[in-house]
Design a protein around this motif. Sequence first.
Motif, PDB file in Angstrom:
ATOM      1  N   UNK A   1       0.637  -1.446  -0.029  1.00  0.00           N
ATOM      2  CA  UNK A   1      -0.001  -0.094  -0.067  1.00  0.00           C
ATOM      3  C   UNK A   1       0.980   1.299   0.052  1.00  0.00           C
ATOM      4  N   UNK A   2       0.457   2.235  -0.532  1.00  0.00           N
ATOM      5  CA  UNK A   2       1.077   3.542  -0.473  1.00  0.00           C
ATOM      6  C   UNK A   2       0.188   4.778  -0.338  1.00  0.00           C
ATOM      7  N   UNK A   3       0.806   5.778  -0.026  1.00  0.00           N
ATOM      8  CA  UNK A   3       0.258   6.928   0.096  1.00  0.00           C
ATOM      9  C   UNK A   3       0.793   8.056  -0.892  1.00  0.00           C
ATOM     10  N   UNK A   4       0.010   8.881  -1.677  1.00  0.00           N
ATOM     11  CA  UNK A   4       0.740   9.994  -2.514  1.00  0.00           C
ATOM     12  C   UNK A   4      -0.077  10.920  -2.348  1.00  0.00           C
ATOM     13  N   UNK A   5       0.437  12.071  -2.721  1.00  0.00           N
ATOM     14  CA  UNK A   5      -0.289  13.419  -2.716  1.00  0.00           C
ATOM     15  C   UNK A   5       0.021  14.466  -3.929  1.00  0.00           C
ATOM     16  N   UNK A   6      -0.917  15.321  -4.168  1.00  0.00           N
ATOM     17  CA  UNK A   6      -0.879  15.913  -5.325  1.00  0.00           C
ATOM     18  C   UNK A   6      -1.041  17.432  -5.153  1.00  0.00           C
ATOM     19  N   UNK A   7      -0.243  18.520  -5.040  1.00  0.00           N
ATOM     20  CA  UNK A   7      -0.797  19.727  -4.983  1.00  0.00           C
ATOM     21  C   UNK A   7      -1.237  20.447  -6.225  1.00  0.00           C
ATOM     22  N   UNK A   8      -1.809  21.472  -6.122  1.00  0.00           N
ATOM     23  CA  UNK A   8      -2.147  22.338  -7.361  1.00  0.00           C
ATOM     24  C   UNK A   8      -0.970  22.537  -8.277  1.00  0.00           C
ATOM     25  N   UNK A   9      -1.172  22.223  -9.516  1.00  0.00           N
ATOM     26  CA  UNK A   9       0.033  22.546 -10.343  1.00  0.00           C
ATOM     27  C   UNK A   9       1.251  21.794 -10.132  1.00  0.00           C
TER      28      UNK A   9
END
Length: 124
Positions: free
Chosen positions: A34-42
């Motif tokens: 399992x993994x967690x990722x993130x994405x900020x605007x732009x």
Amino acid sequence: QVQLVESGGGLVQAGGSLRLSCAASGRTVSSYAMGWFRQAPGEEREFVATLNCGGSSTAYADSVKGRFTISRDNAKNTVYLQMNSLKPEDTAVYYCAASRTCSRGSYAWRYDYWGQGTQVTVSS
């Protein structure tokens, strides 16, 4: 196949804590890394944390090491991301992902299933 649903996001002040949950259905999470990722605007999606299928091995991005903890509860078929000492730069949409491989991984392409994401906003 597994379906993933994240929850627990929200607005928090800098220095605060949140716990994200990733509830799985269809198959047990113990079958997957399992993994967690993130994405900020732009920004591009980035790795946050990973856990192997046995739950014995974890890895973290340098930016969250010592502040975030990934864990799983097999009885609840849920993976968690405990986030402490949050910073404004942690603001992003956070995604849970599952990989059919057993070993942990920090590359998004290794993951086969993704949740819809949950928004985390940290105010200064």
